[in-house]
Design an enzyme around this catalytic site. Structure first.
Site, mmCIF file in Angstrom:
data_model
loop_
_atom_site.group_PDB
_atom_site.id
_atom_site.type_symbol
_atom_site.label_atom_id
_atom_site.label_comp_id
_atom_site.label_asym_id
_atom_site.label_seq_id
_atom_site.Cartn_x
_atom_site.Cartn_y
_atom_site.Cartn_z
ATOM 1 N N ASN A 22 1.083 -1.003 -0.307
ATOM 2 C CA ASN A 22 0.481 0.309 0.072
ATOM 3 C C ASN A 22 0.835 0.977 0.233
ATOM 4 O OD1 ASN A 22 -1.605 2.029 0.497
ATOM 5 N ND2 ASN A 22 -2.409 1.794 2.648
ATOM 6 N N TRP A 23 0.861 2.201 -0.869
ATOM 7 C CA TRP A 23 2.009 3.004 -1.358
ATOM 8 C C TRP A 23 2.071 4.097 -0.624
ATOM 9 C CZ3 TRP A 23 4.600 1.836 -6.709
ATOM 10 C CH2 TRP A 23 5.193 1.119 -6.356
ATOM 11 N N LYS A 24 0.045 4.358 -0.868
ATOM 12 C CA LYS A 24 -0.265 5.520 0.333
ATOM 13 C C LYS A 24 -0.470 6.355 -0.335
ATOM 14 C CE LYS A 24 0.304 3.103 4.614
ATOM 15 N NZ LYS A 24 -0.230 3.686 5.837
ATOM 16 N N HIS A 108 -9.494 1.173 4.424
ATOM 17 C CA HIS A 108 -8.278 1.094 5.261
ATOM 18 C C HIS A 108 -7.870 2.704 6.303
ATOM 19 C CE1 HIS A 108 -4.237 2.768 6.147
ATOM 20 N NE2 HIS A 108 -3.463 1.462 5.788
ATOM 21 N N GLU A 110 -7.082 5.041 7.180
ATOM 22 C CA GLU A 110 -6.756 6.016 7.584
ATOM 23 C C GLU A 110 -8.063 6.923 6.078
ATOM 24 O OE1 GLU A 110 -3.111 5.655 5.585
ATOM 25 O OE2 GLU A 110 -1.852 4.950 6.776
ATOM 26 N N GLU A 178 -5.722 -5.211 10.627
ATOM 27 C CA GLU A 178 -4.241 -4.315 10.192
ATOM 28 C C GLU A 178 -4.380 -3.628 12.087
ATOM 29 O OE1 GLU A 178 -2.236 -2.599 6.610
ATOM 30 O OE2 GLU A 178 -4.092 -1.478 6.744
ATOM 31 N N GLY A 184 2.487 1.873 11.012
ATOM 32 C CA GLY A 184 3.151 2.997 10.299
ATOM 33 C C GLY A 184 3.816 3.419 11.866
ATOM 34 N N SER A 220 3.594 -2.255 10.151
ATOM 35 C CA SER A 220 4.566 -2.085 10.387
ATOM 36 C C SER A 220 5.294 -3.921 9.843
ATOM 37 C CB SER A 220 5.519 -2.269 11.698
ATOM 38 O OG SER A 220 5.215 -0.671 12.238
ATOM 39 N N GLY A 241 2.974 -1.386 3.895
ATOM 40 C CA GLY A 241 3.106 0.316 3.981
ATOM 41 C C GLY A 241 4.513 0.700 3.242
ATOM 42 N N GLY A 242 5.047 1.362 4.656
ATOM 43 C CA GLY A 242 6.475 1.454 4.665
ATOM 44 C C GLY A 242 7.421 0.923 3.732
HETATM 45 P P1 PGA Z 1 3.017 0.040 7.325
HETATM 46 O O1 PGA Z 1 1.511 0.119 6.853
HETATM 47 O O2 PGA Z 1 3.409 -1.563 6.573
HETATM 48 O O3 PGA Z 1 4.077 1.501 6.999
HETATM 49 O O4 PGA Z 1 2.575 -0.182 9.251
HETATM 50 C C1 PGA Z 1 0.377 -0.630 6.805
HETATM 51 C C2 PGA Z 1 -1.031 -0.004 6.201
HETATM 52 O O5 PGA Z 1 -1.174 0.976 6.470
HETATM 53 O O6 PGA Z 1 -1.216 -0.310 5.288
#
Ligand code: PGA
Length: 259
Positions: A22-24, A108, A110, A178, A184, A220, A241-242
């Site tokens: 997930n590149w956001k 998600h 967010e 998640e 994050g 994470s 994510g990251g």
């Molecule tokens: P993260 O993000 O791996 O950076 O914790 C996961 C996500 O938001 O899908």
């Protein structure tokens, strides 16, 4: 543009695990091209996981083009409950599909927290994406205060029952668990927490008749913890994510994932 067809099965009917990035709101079209150029240099044939990327929506087309010929599924990070009309700023799943994407990320944390998306709204998004023949990756997760108050299962049940209330249970779906406090933050749920929560989600999905759901863990995830996490029962893959932003670290997670 001709839609990209991928014959790979999308759910855990295969032995493959899923490693989705997930590149956001990251990467320009040029950076998307660089990522896939790097990925192409790596030994993808040696992987046993199905790869997927959710690029930022404005680079969806660039990602579909750059991933052409690679066994990497592309998906949108958002998907409207509407197909067309006077809905400024919205993303039609029908058009996402026409552009060659095959997945839609819905719910998600967010989107829930920063953009006020409710369970009821998300149920409409899931349905419309499925009706548009996108495979949905539906995200759920509890906050730290909910976990500390022993509300994790209650919260997840509410999110799943409401969010999937209009979904077709016969269509393969991905559920991404998640924990909000692990996204994050570098904090990772313990193996025991992941085992217990994934088992709870599996049982609930079976009760709701979603027999072909894949359950991904997210929060994470890195190459260093992917091996251990991937061996926990009912962990069918990851939403990353990251650590998905660099081709090498994304590849290393898939390589560490035990199928
Ligand atoms: P993260 O993000 O791996 O950076 O914790 C996961 C996500 O938001 O899908």
């Amino acid at each position: 543009m001709e839609p990209r067809r991928n014959k790979l099965k999308l759910h855990n009917g295969t032995k493959k695990k899923i490693v989705a990035g997930n590149w956001k709101l990251h990467k320009s079209p040029a950076e998307v091209g660089e990522f896939f150029a790097e990925l192409k240099k790596l030994d993808l044939a040696a992987l046993n996981s199905q790869l997927a990327i959710f690029p930022a929506l404005v680079t969806l087309s660039a990602a579909v083009e750059a991933a052409r010929g690679l066994a990497v599924l592309i998906g949108s990070q958002n998907s409207s409950q509407h197909l067309q009309g006077a809905f400024t700023g919205e993303v039609s799943p029908k058009v996402v599909k026409q552009m060659g994407a095959e997945l839609a990320l819905v719910g998600h944390s967010e989107r829930r927290v920063l953009f006020g998306e409710t369970d009821q709204l998300l149920a409409g998004k899931v349905k419309q994406a499925q009706d548009s023949e996108l495979t949905v990756c539906f995200c759920v997760g509890e906050t730290l205060s909910e976990r500390e108050a022993n509300l994790t299962e209650k919260v997840l049940a509410q999110q799943l029952e409401a969010g999937l209330s209009l979904a077709n249970s016969k269509t393969p779906i991905w559920i991404a668990y998640e924990p909000v406090w692990a996204i994050g933050t570098g904090k990772i749920a313990t193996s025991g927490q992941v085992r217990q929560t994934h088992e709870f989600i599996r049982n609930l999905l079976l009760k709701l008749d979603f027999k072909s759901a894949a359950i991904l863990y997210g929060g994470s995830v890195k190459a260093e913890n992917a091996k251990e996490l991937s061996q926990i029962p009912n962990v069918d893959g990851f939403l990353v994510g990251g650590a998905s932003l660099e081709a090498s670290s994304f590849f290393d997670i898939a390589k560490a994932t035990v199928c």
